[in-house]
Design a protein around this motif. Sequence first.
Motif, PDB file in Angstrom:
ATOM      1  N   ARG B 278       0.847  -1.199   0.000  1.00 17.31           N
ATOM      2  CA  ARG B 278       0.000   0.000   0.000  1.00 17.31           C
ATOM      3  C   ARG B 278       0.879   1.243   0.000  1.00 17.31           C
ATOM      4  O   ARG B 278       1.921   1.279   0.647  1.00 17.31           O
ATOM      5  N   ILE B 280       0.776   4.924   1.275  1.00 14.08           N
ATOM      6  CA  ILE B 280      -0.019   5.727   2.200  1.00 14.08           C
ATOM      7  C   ILE B 280       0.288   7.209   1.987  1.00 14.08           C
ATOM      8  O   ILE B 280       1.443   7.612   1.902  1.00 14.08           O
ATOM      9  N   ILE B 286      -5.083   5.738   1.813  1.00 10.33           N
ATOM     10  CA  ILE B 286      -4.432   4.883   0.816  1.00 10.33           C
ATOM     11  C   ILE B 286      -4.428   5.638  -0.517  1.00 10.33           C
ATOM     12  O   ILE B 286      -5.494   5.980  -1.048  1.00 10.33           O
TER      13      ILE B 286
END
Lengths: 187, 1026
Positions: B278, B280, B286
């Motif tokens: 992911r 961030i 996200i």
Amino acid sequence: MRVRRFVAAILSALAVVVPIVADDLADVRAQAGARLFRAFLSADIDVEKKAVDNQLLILFLYVDDKNRAASLASHFLGEAKDGGTIRGLPLSVAYSSDATMAGYKTKVPAGIFLAQPPNDATRRAVIRYGIEHHVIVYSPFEGDVESGILGGLSVEAQVRPYVNLSTLSASNISLKPLFFKVTKVYR
Amino acid sequence: MRKQILIVSAIFFFLAATLAGVMAFYWIGVLRPRLQTEAIAQAEMVARSQANTIIGAVRSADGTQRVRSLVTALDELLLLQDAKTKTPFFRSVELKIDYEVIPAEKGTLDLRRGATDEGGFRTEVALYDPQTFELIGVATFRVSDRFFVQLSNDVRHELMIVSLAVLLLLTLVWAVMVFLLTKVNRQQRAIVDQEQKYERLVETLSTYFIYGRNPRGDVTFVSDSASRLFSMSPAEVTARLQERLAPPAREGETERNYAITFLDNDDAVRHVEVSELRVIGEEGEIEAFDGIARDVTAQKIVEEELRQAKDHAESADRAKSAFLANMSHEIRTPLNAILGMSALAAKQNPSPKIREYLGKIGSSARLLTELIEDILDLSRIETGRIEIARIDFDLDDMLAELSDVVGVRAGEKNLEILFNTAAEVPRRLRGDPTRLKQVLLNLLNNALKFTTRGEIVIDINATETRRDRAEIRFSVRDTGIGIAEEHLPTLFEPFTQVDASMARRFGGMGLGLAISRRLVRMMGGEMQVESTVGVGSTFSFSAQFDLPRGAVGLRRLADEFRDLPVLVADDNTSARTVIANMLQSLSCRVTAVESGEAAINEALRAAREGQPYRLAVFDWRMPGVDGAQAAAQLAKASELKPHLPVILVTAYEREYATQRGREIGIDAVLHKPVSPSMLHDAVVNVLVPGTPYRPRALEQPQVQFEAGKRVLLVEDNEINREVAREMLRAAGLEVDEAHNGYQAMEKLASDSYDVVLMDVQMPELDGVETVKAIRAARGRFDKLPVIAMTAHAMLGDRERFLEAGMSDYIAKPIEEKQLLAVLGKWLEFNSGGGQAPSPVPPSSDIPEILPGLMVGDGIRRTSGNVALYKRLLAEFRKELDAEEPMNADRLHTLKGSSSTLGARRVAEAAAALEQRARKGEPLFFDELRDAMEEVKQSIALALSGAPAPSPVQASTVTGPELITIAKKMDAHLKDNNLAAVTCFEELKSVVGPNFREPMQQLEASLDKLDFDAARAHLAAIREALP
């Protein structure tokens, strides 16, 4: 309201005082110029030849204020009762407001003093007259020498004679070499 | 970057130059002229102020007076100066007078005063007549310019300082900018390099590509390498990924790794492993998902091929195992027939030539049998069906057994075998003595085979000893033919002989070393060899052992024998050193000499000086005066009072030496190789006359505990129960039994016991759970000793059981000696002293070793009770025949029974299968079935013999002839030579009726061509001979 009046009073006072101060400075310059005019005349090598009736005629040309012309003439003449002499020749003062110099075609003065600032036409006429009659035309007012008037004064660190060399040459007038040592020349 | 710095530097240089130019222009063009103008104006004013003074002087008088007055005025002017700097205002004054205005002689007033140079400011002042204002002259002043010069210098300096400051500031700003530019540029370059590296990696690695997804999971980016990799357009790759990729990582899941498959444009399956992270954002949301993927299609194909290859290999291995098992069974059956038939044929009084042929047939068949056993052994090791046991044993005892096996053969070859055990080697070890002995025996047999003269030394050292573990290094050094260096690398490979001629000359198939090396590795060590042709070889290996708790340390003599003066004589330096070292480790003070004569002289000298030796250990065979002769001479020496006890050590002719020793009054005879325990026992027996000397083979642990002591035996295996029961009762203990944990708990609740023997693995409630339950009942059973019995003799098991609450631990199969030793820690022996000599050695009508059945081990475990052993064998046969499913429990029971009764091959096979069954692995019963068949045959053989053993009775026959025949027969038996039958007939004719039964047993063994058993019976007969 009172403030407005106070400001108005201040402005009125300034309106009166500033021209007075300016006039005073012009008068002082004119008076210093009147005294220096004698040095010009005495430096003219041929001044004796310009005597009329064994006197040197000095014309004070004015526009509209003859008193001013008279006042300047008194400064020119100095403290002597009879006005003193130049090269031993007595001085005769005349006043005129005629720029055409109609009355002085034959009776040519040894020098002309502009007691009031001339307009252009007057200035041109006086210059032409001076050149034609080999007469020293003198103006105590700033800018006149540059405009073609033969003599004037330069006020800097010291007060000095101011000569338009072209007009001088055109007028066919010879000044003493020593005089040139202390003279400012405009070419 | 360089260009940017150059541009910035150029700009700054331009700025600096412009600044310098502006400053210069400002100074030269503006400031300095203005200063000069001001200075001139000041000079004019100063000069002008003096005009009136001069005019006054000019006009003051006439003639000379006027000139004087004028000079005075001018001189005074020149005196005027600045009050602060004391600098004169005027440098000079010069007058030009207009004589047309001033009446004076021309030139008389044109004066010049002051300096003649042209310095300073020149200013001309007009002299006007104050009255007429006519110009009377001009005064030319040279006004001092010093003030101006000073002022202009000051102003210029100030200007330069300001300019320099600005330049410095500019330089500083330039340097800062260059520094920042360099730094920024470096960072940018690093970022660019990183990006380029990353791109290059992704683009260059042929099986990798990267992709990106938005928070919704839509594929937003795929690297170009993907298109190349799959020969698909970017849009096609994106579509495939979009279709096959899993939903994006959930909350709390930062990384996701998984595999996907899809079809490429050629409809070929592509396997791809993806790793997704992911991304961030600053707000914690996200932003996207970055993924890297790897095409593992080729790897998958290889893996599949490998799996298939492995399946094939395993299938082939199973086929090989099955073949070996079949071969074992199928070959040994006709081999037995060959052996049997050739023996029967030999009994038909064939001609000598035929007898010789029959003997060779028998020898060859036995050789083949040994070869098959070796091949099976190697096969079992390689397939992991052999495990290294971890049982307590005495290293000295093992060496003594080894000595028994190899000593005779060494004596026959006139070779010296020496056990050189370092003092620090622990005596009690926990490991696999059988396998250790197998390795050492193999190495010793090899050494014996290839050595014709000299010695064989077994060095034993402890390379590392910790509280609970020890690493022991064994090396077997011979003075044999040696091995060429080029043969060493393949020496441990199976079926490898040094060369063909060796194989022909010495026999063997080259399996012994291969098996030994594998066994050593299983014992945590490695085998090495050093050899020089013509000098000898040294085979060495290390092995790891646990140290039993309370292990016995060094064997030492009692304090009263500390520093015992002992005289050693042996012509062999190595043997002398080894014996001396052993005695020193027993705390003796040793003097060693190299001959019998020297020994006699030394003993007599010491006696004369009042410091007699108290013991002598002589080698029997020495040049000149041998050990026996030296002992005889010393026995007659009057100086030696009391008598000097002598132990005779010999490598040759056991029987003769023993007999001769008795004849000449030798106190003890030790047969080489001498182990530390043998020497210790012999010394003790000699020094304490009341302790009769006993051959080691006759030792039996006869322990009697205090009467009334009760033992609860918890064991599910009936055979094991019977064996243990017999051992315990023989030791004077009352035995009660339980078949599982629940029964044990009931018995404990209703009765009281002094100790509990607890099997670990039992149905229903196992031993560990039972002991936990016992310990949970606080108070009553706190001090009750519970001893675990288990075949789980692996590292760490002991600690696990002790932690569960067990008090002690015994490894299965249970050895009587070991069981009684452990019980002895928890129960009091009776006041009779505990150990008493057993006059009756175990003896039976069953051969010591049968195929798949170590009869000797089994009988030993039944305390020599042959009848019991036979009954147990019969029960075991039923167990083998039972048609129950072979599950883990059945295998466990089988393992326990077979192990106890000496059916080692069955035990090993069952143990391996049990382990696999408990792991849920597939089971292959070929080996077990084969082993069971083999042992069933052996059991049948064992049970068909005479039922009751009888002790050997002493013969009335004496004499060297009988010994010589027995010795010859033993040699033939050893070589599997049927000439032994002839010897048997000779022996039979000379021994008396007292030897009838043993001779019958010997004959029976010969009839079965079981030469090992025949040798055992022959040995028993020889021991009983006078």
